[in-house]
Structures are given as C-alpha cells and as structure tokens.
Design a protein around this motif. Structure first.
Motif, PDB file in Angstrom:
ATOM      1  N   ASP A   1       0.848  -1.193   0.000  1.00  9.61           N
ATOM      2  CA  ASP A   1       0.000   0.000   0.000  1.00  9.61           C
ATOM      3  C   ASP A   1       0.884   1.243   0.000  1.00  9.61           C
ATOM      4  O   ASP A   1       1.357   1.700   1.041  1.00  9.61           O
ATOM      5  CB  ASP A   1      -0.921   0.003   1.231  1.00  9.61           C
ATOM      6  CG  ASP A   1      -1.986   1.086   1.131  1.00  9.61           C
ATOM      7  OD1 ASP A   1      -1.718   2.135   0.504  1.00  9.61           O
ATOM      8  OD2 ASP A   1      -3.082   0.889   1.675  1.00  9.61           O
TER       9      ASP A   1
ATOM     10  N   VAL B   1       0.379   4.430  -0.591  1.00  5.20           N
ATOM     11  CA  VAL B   1      -0.048   5.626   0.129  1.00  5.20           C
ATOM     12  C   VAL B   1       0.259   5.495   1.612  1.00  5.20           C
ATOM     13  O   VAL B   1       0.789   6.421   2.241  1.00  5.20           O
ATOM     14  CB  VAL B   1      -1.554   5.886  -0.096  1.00  5.20           C
ATOM     15  CG1 VAL B   1      -2.020   7.031   0.772  1.00  5.20           C
ATOM     16  CG2 VAL B   1      -1.819   6.198  -1.564  1.00  5.20           C
ATOM     17  N   MET B   2      -0.052   4.343   2.168  1.00  5.97           N
ATOM     18  CA  MET B   2       0.200   4.159   3.600  1.00  5.97           C
ATOM     19  C   MET B   2       1.692   4.235   3.904  1.00  5.97           C
ATOM     20  O   MET B   2       2.113   4.772   4.922  1.00  5.97           O
ATOM     21  CB  MET B   2      -0.379   2.800   4.028  1.00  5.97           C
ATOM     22  CG  MET B   2      -0.813   2.756   5.485  1.00  5.97           C
ATOM     23  SD  MET B   2      -2.034   4.020   5.882  1.00  5.97           S
ATOM     24  CE  MET B   2      -3.544   3.080   5.768  1.00  5.97           C
ATOM     25  N   MET B   3       2.453   3.700   3.000  1.00  2.59           N
ATOM     26  CA  MET B   3       3.908   3.761   3.149  1.00  2.59           C
ATOM     27  C   MET B   3       4.395   5.216   3.176  1.00  2.59           C
ATOM     28  O   MET B   3       5.156   5.617   4.060  1.00  2.59           O
ATOM     29  CB  MET B   3       4.536   3.059   1.952  1.00  2.59           C
ATOM     30  CG  MET B   3       5.563   2.009   2.288  1.00  2.59           C
ATOM     31  SD  MET B   3       6.150   1.242   0.745  1.00  2.59           S
ATOM     32  CE  MET B   3       7.619   2.194   0.426  1.00  2.59           C
TER      33      MET B   3
ATOM     34  N   ASN C   1       2.656   7.773   3.829  1.00  2.00           N
ATOM     35  CA  ASN C   1       2.154   8.417   5.042  1.00  2.00           C
ATOM     36  C   ASN C   1       3.055   8.153   6.232  1.00  2.00           C
ATOM     37  O   ASN C   1       3.296   9.048   7.053  1.00  2.00           O
ATOM     38  CB  ASN C   1       0.735   7.913   5.348  1.00  2.00           C
ATOM     39  CG  ASN C   1      -0.290   8.533   4.427  1.00  2.00           C
ATOM     40  OD1 ASN C   1      -0.012   9.512   3.738  1.00  2.00           O
ATOM     41  ND2 ASN C   1      -1.495   7.961   4.411  1.00  2.00           N
ATOM     42  N   THR C   2       3.545   6.952   6.321  1.00  2.72           N
ATOM     43  CA  THR C   2       4.440   6.635   7.442  1.00  2.72           C
ATOM     44  C   THR C   2       5.737   7.432   7.337  1.00  2.72           C
ATOM     45  O   THR C   2       6.223   7.980   8.324  1.00  2.72           O
ATOM     46  CB  THR C   2       4.731   5.119   7.476  1.00  2.72           C
ATOM     47  OG1 THR C   2       3.562   4.440   7.934  1.00  2.72           O
ATOM     48  CG2 THR C   2       5.882   4.815   8.419  1.00  2.72           C
TER      49      THR C   2
END
Lengths: 210, 210, 210, 210
Positions: B149, B151-153, B155-156
């Motif tokens: 994912d 986007v989640m990456m 975001n982190t």
DNA sequence: AATGAATGAGCGTTCATTCAT
DNA sequence: CATGAATGAACGCTCATTCAT
C-alpha cells in the motif's frame, strides 16, 4: 476544569471552527454567532479567546487520559496484545476527535501559550511513559528486543495516523471507495487499514520479525 | 516564477515568520519591519499577502521536485537502494527546510487558497507516483512483495519525519545530547536516526524481512 | 497654458476618467495605465494630481471663450437672433464636451482648489456679461422688456441643459427612440429639443410674448 | 428604514461632510471625529461607508415623497394652482435640504451603487408621474395646451433650482443684498425669485400665454 | 527626458475586549 | 446573570508623490 452546559456547547462550536479555519482565522464573533450567544459571552465565560483555547485543551485532553491507564494493568493480556490494543485505542481516539486533533497539530507548531504547551507536553510524556512501561514488561518476558527507541516508535504511530487522517480525501481519490459508500464506512476502512499497518510496523520494531 | 533579489529576501523572512506565528498570525507589518522595507512593498512586490504565500509555495515546491526525478533513472542502483536514497533525500529536504515544512503542514489543514491547495496536491501526487514507480520496478525483479500500500507507506515516511522534527526538542529532553553539542550536530543525529528507522520500516513493508 | 502632445493626451484621458468616477475616485494609476505611461509622469508633467485638474480646467475653458465673443459684434443680426445663436452655441458646446461639463458640475460643488474656483467664476461672469450686453442692446432697440433678471435667465439655460443631458438615458426610457437609432442621432434629437425649448422660454422672458 | 437617535445624528453629520467634500473625499474618520464617536461605529451602525450613503438616500428620499402625494388630490384647487403649489413645494424642499441635494447631484453622476441609483430613478419617475397627472387634469379641462413635454418641463424646474441654489453666492455678488441682511433672509429672497420665475415659465409652457 | 522602485500617510474595515445596565 | 453598545488597536491595502538613475 468543570464546565457548564453552555460552556461545553461553546467549546464544541469553537472546536469545529478552530479546526476549519484555525485559531487566528476564527473570530469570537464567528463562535458567538454559531452558538447563538452574545459576543461578550466568550470573554464572560472564559476570560478571553486565548483562555477559551486553553479550556478546550484541558477539557479534551483530560477526558482522554483515563482509558489508556487501565489498559496497562490488565494482567490477562500479553505485552504485544497490550501494544496492539493501545494502537487501536489511539487510532480510534484520533479518528473520533479529528477536529481537536487538527487543532492540536497546528497549535503545537505556532502557539506560545504556556498553558497549551504544558498540556501538550504532559500528554506526550504520558504517552511515552505508558508505552515504555509496556515495552519494559515485554522485554522482561524476553518477548521484545532489547534496544527499542520508544520516542521514534511513538512518532511513527502518531505521524502515520496524522498523515493518513489529514489526507483521507487524497487517499480516496487514489483508491476510490465503492460508489455510494458512506463517510462513516470510509472512516471504518481507514481505521482498519491504519490498525493493521501500524501493528505490523510495531511488531517488527519490537520483535524484529516480520 | 522568477523572483528578484528583493523578493527572495522577503520570501525568506515571510517563511520564518509564517513558520513561527502562522500565516494569519503574521502581519504584513511584521514582515515589512523585519525586512527593513515599507509595508506597501509587500503589495507592490506580490500583489497581496495571500499571493505572497502562493509565491512562497511556488518558489519552494518548484525547487524541490527536480532532484528526485533523476534518482529513479539511475540504472546502477537496485530498487531498494533507490528507495533508501529517496528516504535520505526526503529526510534531508525536510530538515533543511523545516520552516517551509511547518507552513505546509498548517496551511494544508486550514487554507482555502486554491493555488496553495493545488500546489500541495500536485506535490503529493508526484511523491506517490515516484515511489509507485520504484516499487513496481522492484516487484518486476521479484525483490519486493506483491501487495504494497504505497499511500500508507508514504504516510508513514512523511508522518514520522514530521512528528520527529516537530518534536525535536521533546526528544532531546528525554535523550539529552552530550553537553555542549551544537544544534547542527543534533540535526545530524536526528537525520541519522530517522534514516535508519524509516529504512528499516520500509524494508519490512517491501520485503517482509526484518 | 501651452501643452505638449503628451500632456494633451493625458488631459483627455483624465477628463474621461474624472467624468466617469469623479476626481477623488480616479487614481493617478488609472490615468497612467490608460495613457500607457508611468505613474510618475503625472507628477512629472503637471506637478500633482490637483494641478492636472487645474490644467484641465484652464485648457478646456480657454478654448471655449473665443467663439462667443465674436457673436456679439455681428451687426447683421437682431438681438433675438443673437440670443438664439448663443443658445445653440451653448447647447452645442455642452453636448460636445459632456465629460468636461460633468466634471465642472461636480467640482464646482466640492473643490476648494482656488485655481479651479477662479476659472469657474471667470467663466460664469463672462457668460452673464455677454448676455447682459446682448439684452441691453435689445432693450435699447425696444425689442426686449425693461426688467430682465439675467442671472435667473442664465440659470435656467444652464440648469435645463445640464439636467437634460445628465438625464439623457432617463429621457429615452420614457420616450423610446426608434429601434436602431444611433447614439449620435439621439444627441441631435436632444440638441434640437433643448434648442427649441430654451428659445421659447427666453422669448417669453425677454419679450413677454409666447 | 427605522434609524436610532445615534444613527440619525451620524446621518446628519455625514450629510454635511459629503456635501462639503464629496463622498470619496470624506473619510469615515472625518465623520466619526465630528460625531464624537469611534471609527468602528460607522461599520457597526451601517455596515459600511457605502451602506451609510444608501441609508442617507433612503432616509432622505423616503421622508420627502409623502407631502407631494396629497397635493394632487385636493379638489378645491385649479390645475394651475396645483402646479404652482408643486413648484413652491419643490423649491422649498431643495432649499431646506441643500446639502442632501448637493450629494444627490454629484452621486447621480458618479455612483455605481445600485441601491442609490434605484432610489434616484424611483424619485425621478414619481416626479414625472405626478406632474403628468396634473397636466392631464388641466388638459381635460381645456386649461392647458395639448402638447407638453413633461420631462423637459421638469428638467427646467429642477435645473433652474439647482443652478440657482448652487450659485447663490455668485448671485449675491452681482446683486448685493442690503448690508446686514442675514443668510436666512437671502434664502427667502432666492425662494421668492425662483418661485416667481419658474411659475412664469411654466405658465407659458402650459398655456402659451405670457 | 523619463522611469521604476520605494515611501509614508491614510484608507475602510475587523478585531478582541470592556463596561454600563 | 447576561447583554448590546462602544472602544482603541490593528488589520491588509491603496494612495499621490519622490528620488536615484
């Protein structure tokens, strides 16, 4: 720290407006109008616009702290289970109080208000303390690695949650939700994604296993 | 998009002030005074306070994009190496332009300025695109997992860097640096910590190995 | 009282703008922009915005005076014919320089500018003098009544012309012109109406005959 | 359309200043100072400087309309008597509200304010309507000529009154009043002169008899 | 001869707050 | 206990003008 019905109503409206337009961008007239009260009431009830913000922080932060404290004492859960619960708890809390979270993020960067700053610091300290305690517990039971940078870990949790919620719209532009899916359904989706993602990260950080 | 010497000087001062007190909290008189110019000059040079902010975004964002683009084309690096370089690049960039980063974070939440919003969105999109490209490259070579994912990456990465830099002081209260260590030494320390931390996280996310 | 080509061009543009938005409502930037020159030029050429207005008055009033003077000397015309010619002359002049007339009307009421005031006064005096002379001529020849209030007569002429031209649009709303009739056709119509109307009035005032 | 005591006081002062220096030439600070109030009060009471002007127009125009309406219904008067009364009424009104009349004249030429423009148009229309009605009455009784241009007639009345009052000082320079005569005595003199002059003109226009 | 940069003063408006009631 | 009137300060901006070049 006790507020009357009226004060709580004002706080709620102020929270919405501060989140939408920022503290400086929100006038006491905005708040008063939306709350159906006289402008003078903000000063009357809270002393000043600044003190209204302080009251908001005290009220919101105070109500949060309690639930987490109990978690750590629960003897029936393993350290990792506790950590996972704590993650869920945090994700849940932020998503539920998105507006206040927004205010916290922006004020943290800008405010010189000592009361607000101290509220924030206390909150952060408590967070680190709690997790540190949980980790030490896991280390004692040889379930966690020895060297864990708790602050960095917390930063990853807070940062990821923040970045994800604040860019929620952007996310759904890239990964369109099924047509007709409600906002609250999307919220649940985001919560699950966050929970799984962060738990995976923490597991690696704590146990070195993927 | 070309600015005169004077305009650049004003932009720099505005950046500092916006970061310290927010856009709304900074008056054009503040800026003018610190820049040693007349109030009228802000309107004269940029049209309005609002357009000064837009100019700041255009100037700062424009200068950033270039370096990243070249990274991806380098054939001598493995996908993971590229990812790691990209992380370093990002950490470096944020730490170097902390003030602008602050402004970006706060304005993102509050502004209704269409120019600013579009600048931000374009930047985010480009970031996701770049990383997506890198990951696909790794996947083709069977070096990365199939399901990532992005986007989640991202975001982190963004969230962790942000949370860490914005709480830098807090960090050094808990982990006191050696007496007499300079601010820039601390910055380097933070950079290294961030780099290692995020690289470790990304490696797990991408390869499932700790 | 001699103006360069450039100055005349600026005067013309200033006249249009002053008429449309008033003296105070027109900025030197407006004028400069429309004239395609630098803002500084207005001060450079005329000294100040105020002096530009003075120049406008001097230029426009000066050019007017000449034609009327000759009228009175013409021995081939009867006094009433001369009066009628003078009316036509005045109507023509106002309709041709509507913009300057507008400015004159408004500035007359507001300005404290001594130069402008004196220009205006001189013009008014000359008007009254001229008509008085014509009337005396008619009285000597027993063609006009003995008691004529020249000032009131002039007021009626000027007032009627002003009120009619300034409300021209209003007039054509009540008496719609044939479809497709041009603006200049309407102007001619208004001129004729004014001419006939005022001549009729003056005839009565001067001769007591309808 | 109802104004408080304070608002009326401000309107009066604004009227004086607008008449003396024009709308643009008068600052809200001028008004506030003369009214002994804070600058903020103009916005507080009227919303804006522009709306203060609108309020002035509404207040002044509204109060005028009533008296004229009754005139026309009076059955005991002949059409010409009514016309004459209407002239007196108009002269009286203008001389009594000279300041507002000034503002009306200047704003009419310059303003783009739709509220002001509509107030003015409505007033003009009503004037023409009233006189038209009176004239038709006279025509039915065979006391007036058949062909009368009402608009031109009204223009002569309004124009003459305006030109005379606005040049009052000029008039008394040419026809010096007896030494020591008061201003209000002069006003009465002007009123009488205007009344006689316009009545004479109207009589000719309407009956063709001098 | 002509300009673009720069200025200080003033503009209308909005702000958070106070105070008399 | 609560209010609406009122305030002074500050806001962003535009103004006519000046000055170095």
């Amino acid at each position: 720290m006790e507020f009357t019905e009226k004060q709580l109503q004002i706080l709620e409206i102020a929270e919405t407006l501060f989140a939408a337009k920022g503290f400086e961008g929100t006038s006491v007239r905005d708040i008063a109008e939306k709350a159906g009260i006289n402008v003078a009431m903000i000063s009357y009830y809270f002393g000043s616009k600044e003190k209204l913000l302080e009251a908001l922080f005290k009220s919101r932060i105070g109500s949060v702290q309690v639930r987490m404290e109990n978690l750590i004492k629960d003897q029936s859960l393993s350290p990792l289970q506790k950590i996972n619960l704590l993650i869920d708890e945090y994700v849940e809390r932020v998503l539920q109080h998105e507006n206040f979270f927004k205010i916290m993020v922006t004020e943290q960067l800008i405010t010189k208000n000592p009361s607000v700053l101290s509220s924030l610091k206390q909150l952060k300290l408590r967070n680190v303390e709690l997790i540190t305690q949980l980790i030490k517990e896991g280390q004692k039971k040889n379930m966690f690695r020895k060297k864990v940078d708790v602050v960095m870990m917390v930063n990853t949790m807070i940062g990821t949650v923040w970045q994800t919620t604040m860019n929620r719209d952007f996310y759904f532009e890239l990964h369109p939700a099924p047509v007709g899916s409600t906002d609250s359904a999307n919220t649940i989706l985001i919560k699950r994604k966050l929970s799984i993602h962060i738990k995976a990260l923490f597991k690696v950080i704590l146990t070195h296993e993927a």
